[in-house]
Design an enzyme around this catalytic site. Sequence first.
Site, PDB file in Angstrom:
ATOM      1  N   SER A 252      20.802  66.721 109.332  1.00 53.10           N
ATOM      2  CA  SER A 252      19.512  66.072 109.114  1.00 53.10           C
ATOM      3  C   SER A 252      19.689  64.989 108.052  1.00 53.10           C
ATOM      4  O   SER A 252      20.778  64.827 107.495  1.00 53.10           O
ATOM      5  CB  SER A 252      18.483  67.094 108.624  1.00 53.10           C
ATOM      6  OG  SER A 252      18.800  67.449 107.292  1.00 53.10           O
ATOM      7  N   LYS A 253      18.593  64.310 107.774  1.00 52.72           N
ATOM      8  CA  LYS A 253      18.643  63.212 106.796  1.00 52.72           C
ATOM      9  C   LYS A 253      19.207  63.656 105.447  1.00 52.72           C
ATOM     10  O   LYS A 253      19.798  62.866 104.725  1.00 52.72           O
ATOM     11  CB  LYS A 253      17.229  62.652 106.590  1.00 52.72           C
ATOM     12  CG  LYS A 253      16.714  61.891 107.802  1.00 52.72           C
ATOM     13  CD  LYS A 253      16.251  60.492 107.402  1.00 52.72           C
ATOM     14  CE  LYS A 253      16.081  59.580 108.611  1.00 52.72           C
ATOM     15  NZ  LYS A 253      14.985  59.948 109.487  1.00 52.72           N
ATOM     16  N   ARG A 254      19.004  64.928 105.126  1.00 52.77           N
ATOM     17  CA  ARG A 254      19.526  65.443 103.864  1.00 52.77           C
ATOM     18  C   ARG A 254      21.033  65.227 103.735  1.00 52.77           C
ATOM     19  O   ARG A 254      21.564  65.125 102.646  1.00 52.77           O
ATOM     20  CB  ARG A 254      19.293  66.957 103.792  1.00 52.77           C
ATOM     21  CG  ARG A 254      17.978  67.372 103.227  1.00 52.77           C
ATOM     22  CD  ARG A 254      17.898  68.867 103.059  1.00 52.77           C
ATOM     23  NE  ARG A 254      18.269  69.627 104.254  1.00 52.77           N
ATOM     24  CZ  ARG A 254      19.312  70.430 104.333  1.00 52.77           C
ATOM     25  NH1 ARG A 254      20.106  70.586 103.290  1.00 52.77           N
ATOM     26  NH2 ARG A 254      19.578  71.091 105.437  1.00 52.77           N
TER      27      ARG A 254
END
Length: 492
Positions: A252-254
């Site tokens: 994910s963007k994390r």
Amino acid sequence: MSVRVRFAPSPTGTLHVGGARTALYNYLFARANGGRFILRIEDTDTARSTDDSVQAIFAGLRWLGLEWDEGPGAEGAHGPYFQSERRERYQHHLRTLEASSAVYPCFCSPEELEARRAEQLAGGAGPRYDGRCRRLSAPERAEALASRRPAAWRFATPTDGETAWDDVLRDRVEFRNEVLEDFVVMRSDGLPTYNYACVVDDHEMEITHVVRGDDHISNTPRQRLLYDAFGWTAPQFAHVPMILGADGSRLSKRHGATSVGAYAELGMIPEAMVNFLALLGWSYDGERELFTLAELEQLFRLERVGKNPAIFDLQKLEWMNGQHLKRLSEPDRVERVTQFLAQSGHDLSARTPEWRLTLVRAIGDRLKTLADARRYAAFCLEDPLVRDESAWTPVLERPKIGPRLREMSLRIEADGEFSLTSLEAAIRSLAAERGLKLGDLIGAARIALTGGQVSPGFFEVVWLLGRDRAVTRLREAAGEWERNSPLAAAGS
Ligand code: GLU
């Protein structure tokens, strides 16, 4: 029957890594089997679909080199390829389902559904449609339809039994029908739901294999029920395991950049991205790691996609990128660097081809990503020089730096030929005359010219800067040493 596969993105964002891998696997499977690769835009969610996103998907696929055989801009016999232009098809097939009572109209309003859902949740039950409109009598239903109450259409899911399929990439997958509930196929606004539109389109487009992320596994039983209700043969399903970040959680963007475009901005080249994405789940023999797209088109086998999630390892991507950059022809590498620098605001078009070539050669194997070119070339692309003070400060403690930098500037100024060879000869002879090792002579000069201790080869640095800039920087640094070094006053 020849293979027909599709990539069916919803245009609600950029082309992300997971989508790009799905597209690639479909593309490769088609190519390896002499089949067709179809692009279908699933834009029935009108609130979230945007044209920008459609364009980003096109651009991402093209950048990777995944041209579609049929789809927007490559109209075939099965278009249109935007779901928003296929509404009449969904209405048409709904009539068939209606005629066989496979679907029924549901008059429950969103507010009613929400209230019941909240009640079910409060009572500890899993929220699901309670089947109320399924139980309407024929006259009740006819009356409601005649009064033109807004109706969604729900699938009358069997209440017992199982829906199962043999997935190409896993063992048999089975769902109990009772957990599937009466899902909506057509919303009251006349827009189809994903599961329904997907089945109609996959059937009409004669899709033979559905290769997609395993986040869609729970949709597949609903889709299979629809195939059965229509009396259509379902395609084969291959659910590809998800991609995880380095910490083992879903990518994910994390974890940093997730869109393909962001990797291009980080300086990855499409050859490496394709290679890397291919190996996120697929392997050839478990050993070989470097492949071109053309090789993958020959070698890809769906059965060799693993069952376990793949880990997105950025360091591996960078390594692969370095390998693919090395494999490019030199003119091609120069071109990629030039274009990348232009996109970062450094227009090299006024430079000679020789200058650009020298720059790329000087960076050499340090070039792991195109962004490395920006880093290693910063000294000659940007003025004023940004100096690493932690590298410069110790220079002030060293003797004779000022005079030597001035001497070097004089030799460079006097070098009429100003070529890599003549510069090397001039600087080597200066070192020999002063009884110095070359390294000792150029250490401080490198910082003076590039701002730091790590740079491309020294003679290339001087040449790339050009005589005037090189001389000016050496003299500025000499002046600074003379003003600030405790050893300057001592005349050393
Ligand atoms: N539009 C769906 C998505 O983007 C497609 C899923 C499928 O391939 O069936 O996830």
